[in-house]
Design a protein around this motif. Structure first.
Motif, PDB file in Angstrom:
ATOM      1  N   GLU A  70       0.839  -1.198   0.000  1.00  0.00           N
ATOM      2  CA  GLU A  70       0.000   0.000   0.000  1.00  0.00           C
ATOM      3  C   GLU A  70       0.873   1.245   0.000  1.00  0.00           C
ATOM      4  O   GLU A  70       1.970   1.250   0.542  1.00  0.00           O
ATOM      5  CB  GLU A  70      -0.966   0.001   1.176  1.00  0.00           C
ATOM      6  N   GLY A  71       0.386   2.289  -0.602  1.00  0.00           N
ATOM      7  CA  GLY A  71       1.153   3.527  -0.729  1.00  0.00           C
ATOM      8  C   GLY A  71       1.176   4.348   0.538  1.00  0.00           C
ATOM      9  O   GLY A  71       0.460   4.062   1.501  1.00  0.00           O
ATOM     10  N   GLU A  72       2.006   5.384   0.525  1.00  0.00           N
ATOM     11  CA  GLU A  72       2.141   6.272   1.685  1.00  0.00           C
ATOM     12  C   GLU A  72       0.832   6.965   2.023  1.00  0.00           C
ATOM     13  O   GLU A  72       0.526   7.187   3.188  1.00  0.00           O
ATOM     14  CB  GLU A  72       3.214   7.330   1.412  1.00  0.00           C
ATOM     15  N   THR A  73       0.064   7.342   0.996  1.00  0.00           N
ATOM     16  CA  THR A  73      -1.200   8.047   1.231  1.00  0.00           C
ATOM     17  C   THR A  73      -2.155   7.182   2.045  1.00  0.00           C
ATOM     18  O   THR A  73      -2.764   7.644   3.000  1.00  0.00           O
ATOM     19  CB  THR A  73      -1.861   8.429  -0.113  1.00  0.00           C
ATOM     20  N   ILE A  74      -2.257   5.913   1.658  1.00  0.00           N
ATOM     21  CA  ILE A  74      -3.155   4.986   2.364  1.00  0.00           C
ATOM     22  C   ILE A  74      -2.652   4.764   3.789  1.00  0.00           C
ATOM     23  O   ILE A  74      -3.431   4.763   4.740  1.00  0.00           O
ATOM     24  CB  ILE A  74      -3.298   3.662   1.589  1.00  0.00           C
ATOM     25  N   ALA A  76      -0.863   6.824   5.591  1.00  0.00           N
ATOM     26  CA  ALA A  76      -1.084   8.067   6.339  1.00  0.00           C
ATOM     27  C   ALA A  76      -2.551   8.201   6.720  1.00  0.00           C
ATOM     28  O   ALA A  76      -2.891   8.620   7.834  1.00  0.00           O
ATOM     29  CB  ALA A  76      -0.631   9.268   5.519  1.00  0.00           C
ATOM     30  N   ASP A  77      -3.441   7.813   5.817  1.00  0.00           N
ATOM     31  CA  ASP A  77      -4.879   7.858   6.066  1.00  0.00           C
ATOM     32  C   ASP A  77      -5.231   6.921   7.223  1.00  0.00           C
ATOM     33  O   ASP A  77      -6.001   7.280   8.113  1.00  0.00           O
ATOM     34  CB  ASP A  77      -5.625   7.463   4.787  1.00  0.00           C
ATOM     35  N   ARG A  78      -4.643   5.719   7.205  1.00  0.00           N
ATOM     36  CA  ARG A  78      -4.905   4.755   8.279  1.00  0.00           C
ATOM     37  C   ARG A  78      -4.380   5.291   9.614  1.00  0.00           C
ATOM     38  O   ARG A  78      -5.029   5.152  10.646  1.00  0.00           O
ATOM     39  CB  ARG A  78      -4.290   3.386   7.952  1.00  0.00           C
ATOM     40  N   SER A  80      -4.085   8.447  10.530  1.00  0.00           N
ATOM     41  CA  SER A  80      -4.954   9.512  11.040  1.00  0.00           C
ATOM     42  C   SER A  80      -6.272   8.928  11.567  1.00  0.00           C
ATOM     43  O   SER A  80      -6.819   9.396  12.555  1.00  0.00           O
ATOM     44  CB  SER A  80      -5.185  10.604   9.993  1.00  0.00           C
TER      45      SER A  80
END
Length: 119
Positions: A70-74, A76-78, A80
């Protein structure tokens, strides 16, 4: 009219429930069939504006599946989502999808331990 954020979150949750990953399907089958957990968890159900993969309202536990690559965005979302849930007294258990597929029982034992800590 413009949909309110609550209905948007519910619509997204419905979409996510319709398209489970293999690991989500395996874990959900275990959570619904295993008498240790039956009836205690919901899948892709909104908690505020967030949608954890699985949530137990009675135990205040959210389970997040971590997919391979999974990418950094996912990620980071998890992170938060975890912070938000923990601020509201939920405990968040992250499980790697590969671990569900490789040794589901070990993950269920880990979950059972987490539930026992709140009992």
């Amino acid at each position: 009219g413009v949909p309110d954020s609550g209905s948007t979150v519910r619509g997204l949750a419905r979409l996510l429930r319709r398209n489970p990953t293999d690991a989500e399907r395996l874990l959900w089958q275990a959570l619904t069939r295993d008498r240790r957990f039956a009836g205690q968890f919901k899948r892709q159900t909104p908690v505020g504006r967030h949608i954890p993969d699985f949530v137990s309202f009675p135990h205040r536990i959210a389970i997040e599946l971590v997919n391979p690559g999974e990418g950094e965005t996912i990620a980071a979302d998890r992170a938060s989502r975890r912070t938000w849930l923990e601020a509201r007294d939920y405990r968040v258990m992250e499980i790697r999808a590969a671990d569900v597929e490789r040794d589901l029982e070990a993950e269920l034992v880990r979950l059972q331990r987490m539930i026992a800590e709140t009992a």
